[in-house]
Design a protein around this motif. Sequence first.
Motif, mmCIF file in Angstrom:
data_model
loop_
_atom_site.group_PDB
_atom_site.id
_atom_site.type_symbol
_atom_site.label_atom_id
_atom_site.label_comp_id
_atom_site.label_asym_id
_atom_site.label_seq_id
_atom_site.Cartn_x
_atom_site.Cartn_y
_atom_site.Cartn_z
ATOM 1 N N MET A 1 8.698 16.825 -4.601
ATOM 2 C CA MET A 1 8.686 15.934 -3.989
ATOM 3 C C MET A 1 7.408 16.341 -3.084
ATOM 4 S SD MET A 1 10.639 12.824 -1.433
ATOM 5 C CE MET A 1 11.619 13.837 -0.365
ATOM 6 N N LYS A 2 6.197 15.304 -3.122
ATOM 7 C CA LYS A 2 4.940 15.448 -2.148
ATOM 8 C C LYS A 2 5.261 14.478 -0.527
ATOM 9 C CE LYS A 2 1.312 16.675 -1.278
ATOM 10 N NZ LYS A 2 0.443 17.042 -1.833
ATOM 11 N N ILE A 3 5.352 15.102 0.775
ATOM 12 C CA ILE A 3 5.208 14.285 1.432
ATOM 13 C C ILE A 3 4.169 14.312 2.081
ATOM 14 C CG2 ILE A 3 6.654 13.258 3.557
ATOM 15 C CD1 ILE A 3 9.253 14.825 2.412
ATOM 16 N N ILE A 4 3.226 13.080 2.253
ATOM 17 C CA ILE A 4 2.397 13.970 3.338
ATOM 18 C C ILE A 4 1.953 12.935 4.716
ATOM 19 C CG2 ILE A 4 -0.450 12.311 4.036
ATOM 20 C CD1 ILE A 4 -0.809 13.427 1.219
ATOM 21 N N VAL A 5 2.112 13.401 5.636
ATOM 22 C CA VAL A 5 1.886 12.853 6.693
ATOM 23 C C VAL A 5 0.794 12.920 7.945
ATOM 24 C CG1 VAL A 5 3.647 12.625 9.173
ATOM 25 C CG2 VAL A 5 4.617 14.040 7.628
ATOM 26 N N ILE A 6 0.634 11.530 8.564
ATOM 27 C CA ILE A 6 -1.246 11.236 8.682
ATOM 28 C C ILE A 6 -1.318 10.929 10.532
ATOM 29 C CG2 ILE A 6 -3.318 9.668 8.845
ATOM 30 C CD1 ILE A 6 -2.513 8.820 6.175
ATOM 31 N N GLY A 7 -0.765 12.436 11.099
ATOM 32 C CA GLY A 7 -0.576 11.921 12.522
ATOM 33 C C GLY A 7 0.596 12.296 12.890
ATOM 34 N N ASP A 102 -5.857 13.864 -2.339
ATOM 35 C CA ASP A 102 -4.435 14.125 -2.133
ATOM 36 C C ASP A 102 -3.930 13.165 -2.129
ATOM 37 O OD1 ASP A 102 -2.766 16.020 -1.923
ATOM 38 O OD2 ASP A 102 -2.439 16.697 0.016
ATOM 39 N N ARG A 103 -2.693 13.211 -3.306
ATOM 40 C CA ARG A 103 -1.532 12.773 -4.008
ATOM 41 C C ARG A 103 -0.726 12.606 -3.307
ATOM 42 N NH1 ARG A 103 -3.784 9.910 -8.364
ATOM 43 N NH2 ARG A 103 -1.479 9.752 -8.687
ATOM 44 N N TYR A 104 0.566 12.200 -3.561
ATOM 45 C CA TYR A 104 2.081 12.167 -2.154
ATOM 46 C C TYR A 104 2.886 10.871 -2.791
ATOM 47 C CZ TYR A 104 1.217 6.937 -1.186
ATOM 48 O OH TYR A 104 0.391 5.602 -0.926
ATOM 49 N N ASP A 105 4.551 11.553 -3.507
ATOM 50 C CA ASP A 105 5.394 10.668 -3.371
ATOM 51 C C ASP A 105 5.453 10.057 -1.735
ATOM 52 O OD1 ASP A 105 5.710 11.881 -6.204
ATOM 53 O OD2 ASP A 105 6.542 13.473 -5.077
ATOM 54 N N LYS A 106 5.480 10.468 -0.970
ATOM 55 C CA LYS A 106 5.976 9.935 0.289
ATOM 56 C C LYS A 106 4.931 9.690 1.222
ATOM 57 C CE LYS A 106 10.603 8.497 -1.600
ATOM 58 N NZ LYS A 106 10.844 7.249 -1.384
#
Length: 442
Positions: A1-7, A102-106
Amino acid sequence: MKIIVIGCTHAGTAATTQMAKLYPDAEIVVYERNDNISFLSCGIALHVGGIVKDAAQLFYANPAQLAEMGVATRMRHDVLAVDTIGKKVQVKNLATGEILYDRYDKLVMTTGSWPIIPKLAGIELANILLCKNYAHSQTIIQKAADAAKITVIGAGYIGIELAEAFQQLGKEVTLIDNTDRVLFKYLDREYTERVEEELTSRQIRLALGQGVTGFAGEAGKVTRVVTTAGEYETDLVVLCIGFRPNTELLKGQANMLDNGALIVDEYMRTSCPDVFAAGDSCAIHYNPTGQDAYIPLATNAVRMGALIARNLVKPTVKYMGTQGTSGIKIYDYHIASTGMTEQAARSAGMIVKSVTINDNYRPEFMPTYEKVLLKVVYEETGRRIIGAQIMSKADLTQAINTLSVCIQNEMTMDELSFVDFFFQPHYNKPWNLLNQAGLQAI
């Protein structure tokens, strides 16, 4: 699972650290446009006033700590666009200018807020400052050192705290607000009158009920603030007039309030699949009214961030909503409030009553005791508690946390009358203040 957090301030840090613990096999990437994370902006006035000497103490996490948890933190990276359909983001490396994808799952949107900057004549003049992040705090301290006259625009919590800090540094302070009272959103008039008396007794000039129309200056620096009632000479201006959510990335993709705050459900999900939000970028469920509202507080942010982690894979823990509970210390006074003021409730069309207790907080046979002013606001029909405020030179602010729980659980004044509270002469009277308020109502 790929998670991206912005901020990555309060909500982002809470979400990231919890996700790293709950999903050790996940790939977590944090994009942060600043060069630091987790700055406690609520401590800026303490730092400006010299109470907190070392600004490093106002950070409670750093990229190295997140790296130890397996999190990749990309500092000085600005997310330019989000594609919620294709589940990808466009990012700019602010150090090199490189654009990457970049790609994300969540996706976790914890982009926070930014101070409201009015479009006024002269706003571009030097020495007109914002108060939000670490860089702002350092600039304020630097500029204030050479300023004799300082003007604070906005008499909310941040404005009041800065005005106090500047006064204690020996500055000539003017506090401007377009409402007719300080702390208008948090307290009713019987409280704000006392606060205003305290401020003016310290020679802080209050310019209330007047709006700022522009700024004038010389040699590119601000020298005067122009309002609907006159002009005020100044060497430095700090804007504290509120915040606007940073949600442009999801504009046209996710449901928002009119001010741009993202609307989330009880599991912190936005209207976009696999996109979560928390903190100053989104609205909260406000229990006193049962409606969504924009109340940017660090306490809301960390709770919501932690809930994202628990609900990321499947709905697990519901958000209980908030009362907007907050507190402030102004000189010798400890003040706290929760829920709605009486004025706010009436303005919202609610039919309410209130009780006020003005008493010594503990028995008069004790060597010392202080006055306490407690007000509880409740609905006339059913007597459901919807708000409360307290003020004393003794620190009784925890009573407001108790009343916050009462509001959250939809308790009535009748129930408050007979809640089991302890009695000990060091701390209170046989009938606790909260019991007294309930009894007075019934």
